[in-house]
Design a protein around this motif. Structure first.
Motif, short mmCIF file in Angstrom:
data_model
loop_
_atom_site.label_atom_id
_atom_site.label_comp_id
_atom_site.label_asym_id
_atom_site.label_seq_id
_atom_site.Cartn_x
_atom_site.Cartn_y
_atom_site.Cartn_z
N TYR A 211 -0.16 37.52 -12.53
CA TYR A 211 -0.58 36.80 -13.73
C TYR A 211 -0.38 37.66 -14.97
O TYR A 211 -0.50 38.89 -14.90
CB TYR A 211 -2.08 36.47 -13.68
N ILE A 212 -0.11 36.99 -16.11
CA ILE A 212 -0.36 37.65 -17.38
C ILE A 212 -1.78 37.25 -17.77
O ILE A 212 -2.26 36.16 -17.40
CB ILE A 212 0.67 37.26 -18.46
N PRO A 213 -2.50 38.11 -18.50
CA PRO A 213 -3.93 37.85 -18.75
C PRO A 213 -4.21 36.52 -19.43
O PRO A 213 -5.24 35.90 -19.20
CB PRO A 213 -4.34 39.02 -19.63
N GLU A 214 -3.30 36.04 -20.28
CA GLU A 214 -3.56 34.84 -21.05
C GLU A 214 -3.36 33.56 -20.24
O GLU A 214 -3.67 32.47 -20.71
CB GLU A 214 -2.64 34.79 -22.28
N SER A 215 -2.82 33.66 -19.03
CA SER A 215 -2.49 32.49 -18.25
C SER A 215 -3.42 32.34 -17.05
O SER A 215 -3.87 33.33 -16.48
CB SER A 215 -1.04 32.56 -17.76
N GLN A 216 -3.69 31.09 -16.67
CA GLN A 216 -4.46 30.84 -15.47
C GLN A 216 -3.60 30.19 -14.39
O GLN A 216 -4.12 29.54 -13.48
CB GLN A 216 -5.69 29.99 -15.80
N TYR A 217 -2.30 30.37 -14.50
CA TYR A 217 -1.39 29.94 -13.44
C TYR A 217 -0.41 31.08 -13.22
O TYR A 217 0.10 31.66 -14.16
CB TYR A 217 -0.65 28.65 -13.83
N PRO A 218 -0.15 31.48 -11.96
CA PRO A 218 0.62 32.70 -11.70
C PRO A 218 2.10 32.59 -12.02
O PRO A 218 2.69 31.51 -11.93
CB PRO A 218 0.40 32.94 -10.20
N ILE A 219 2.70 33.73 -12.38
CA ILE A 219 4.15 33.80 -12.56
C ILE A 219 4.84 33.79 -11.20
O ILE A 219 5.83 33.11 -10.99
CB ILE A 219 4.55 35.07 -13.33
N PHE A 220 4.31 34.57 -10.25
CA PHE A 220 4.86 34.66 -8.90
C PHE A 220 3.76 34.49 -7.87
O PHE A 220 2.61 34.89 -8.10
CB PHE A 220 5.55 36.02 -8.67
N VAL A 221 4.12 33.88 -6.73
CA VAL A 221 3.22 33.74 -5.58
C VAL A 221 3.98 34.17 -4.34
O VAL A 221 5.14 33.79 -4.15
CB VAL A 221 2.75 32.28 -5.41
N ASP A 222 3.33 34.98 -3.49
CA ASP A 222 3.95 35.49 -2.27
C ASP A 222 2.88 35.42 -1.18
O ASP A 222 1.78 35.95 -1.35
CB ASP A 222 4.39 36.94 -2.51
N ALA A 223 3.15 34.73 -0.06
CA ALA A 223 2.07 34.45 0.88
C ALA A 223 2.54 34.41 2.32
O ALA A 223 3.71 34.14 2.62
CB ALA A 223 1.41 33.12 0.52
N THR A 224 1.58 34.69 3.22
CA THR A 224 1.76 34.48 4.65
C THR A 224 0.56 33.67 5.15
O THR A 224 -0.54 33.77 4.62
CB THR A 224 1.82 35.81 5.44
#
Length: 357
Positions: A211-224
């Motif tokens: 995240y950038i601090p000003e956003s509440q939606y992530p730039i990248f997501v990585d998951a298992t």
């Protein structure tokens, strides 16, 4: 691209990535005006090892942004302040309490979920080192006539900060990374009188979001996500997404052939194409789990101890250079004598052991 655009100050990042006036810009959910709508482009990319946490990290995504599929995510806020995030075939419902984002439920063509009291999602602003653990319960319905219940634990930690390098060496600064673990059990067609808790399905989801601090939606997501039945691992899925305004996506995203083999993306099955880089042995002494191991490559390792009901009790993450004769001890003295799942994630490849302490 000229030299002046290669280094962004925080306000420039906000404008360029989530532009204040663009149609795809405003994803600070709590700051959306009543009855407003916004959207962003969600692009599936290759799964990647998330790397170690810590201060002042550098994440190089310049070679990881080949597109495996694109969809649009729509954000809606009603006059009561309820938030809806609409994706293809799924809608999720959120609300905010003070500085916390709460997931109330979701629905799709096949299932509907309602979280009793809400499920903790995020706490803002993101501060490095923040760590929160919350239990949750979900009452759901599958295909309209199959009730199910999910019970588990969310463990959330802001485990890293630093900056992201995109294509052309563009830099996104003031980034925070959130590491979230959801461990939970699922009981289908609930019959409480006949319920055998030893036969529950368990799931452990491990997710990294940038995240950038000003956003509440992530730039990248990585998951298992790993699924267990009767505490035996069935399989693991892995996925990753990049979320950028449509106006910028073409600058950083390279389309890939959907039929192209991707050794890092895998379906719900074992991963014979991925070599083992860890070689380990588990030994139980009293209520301590001893793991002796060696690594063929540098690795980020996560260990989790959870029970058959999906409740997460212990978690730990560390990084280790390639080498032999390493060992780690997992102290379980606070747990009652029982059978547990020991989950081990090494650079995205998951191993599981059933341990009795």
């Amino acid at each position: 691209m000229n030299e002046a655009m290669r280094y962004y100050y925080p306000i420039s990042v906000l404008t360029l990535l989530f532009g204040l006036t663009s149609a795809y810009g405003q994803v600070n959910l709590t700051d959306m005006s009543p009855a407003s709508t916004d959207s962003i482009q969600k692009t599936k990319i290759r799964y990647f090892s998330p790397g170690k946490g810590g201060k002042d990290k550098v994440w190089d995504f310049s070679k990881k942004l080949g597109s495996k599929g694109v969809s649009q995510v729509i954000f809606m806020k009603d006059s009561l302040g309820e938030l809806s995030i609409i994706e293809p075939n799924k809608i999720s419902y959120y609300r905010t309490i003070s500085d916390t984002l709460i997931l109330d439920g979701s629905e799709s063509q096949l299932e509907k979920r309602e979280y009793v009291g809400g499920k903790f999602s995020k706490k803002f602003p993101l501060e490095y080192g923040d760590s929160i653990s919350r239990n949750f319960r979900c009452e759901g319905m599958y295909c309209g006539d199959h009730p199910f219940r999910e019970v588990g634990t969310t463990v959330y930690k802001v485990d890293a900060d630093g900056f992201i390098v995109l294509a052309e060496k563009d830099t996104v600064r003031n980034v925070r990374r959130v590491h979230t673990i959801d461990s939970y059990s699922i009981c289908m067609d609930i019959n409480y009188e006949a319920l055998d808790t030893a036969q529950l399905t368990q799931i452990i989801d491990e997710r990294y979001e940038w995240y950038i601090p000003e956003s509440q939606y992530p730039i990248f997501v990585d998951a298992t996500s790993t699924t267990y039945y009767n505490m035996e691992a069935i399989g693991t899925t892995k996925y990753a997404f990049c979320n950028l305004p449509e106006s910028l996506a073409s600058d950083y995203i390279t389309p890939e052939d959907e039929n192209e083999t991707d050794e890092q993306d895998n379906s719900f099955e074992e991963e014979p194409q991925t070599p083992d880089i860890i070689h380990y042995k588990i030994d139980i002494k009293g209520k301590t789990i001893h793991m002796a191991y060696g690594l063929d490559e540098d690795a980020t390792i996560t260990t989790i101890v959870a029970n058959h009901k999906g409740m997460l009790f212990l978690s730990r993450q560390w990084t280790q250079e390639a080498g032999q004769d390493y060992s780690v001890q997992i102290d379980c003295n606070g747990l009652r004598s029982d059978v547990y799942i020991l989950y081990i994630n090494v650079n995205g490849k998951v191993y599981s052991e059933k341990v009795t302490i």
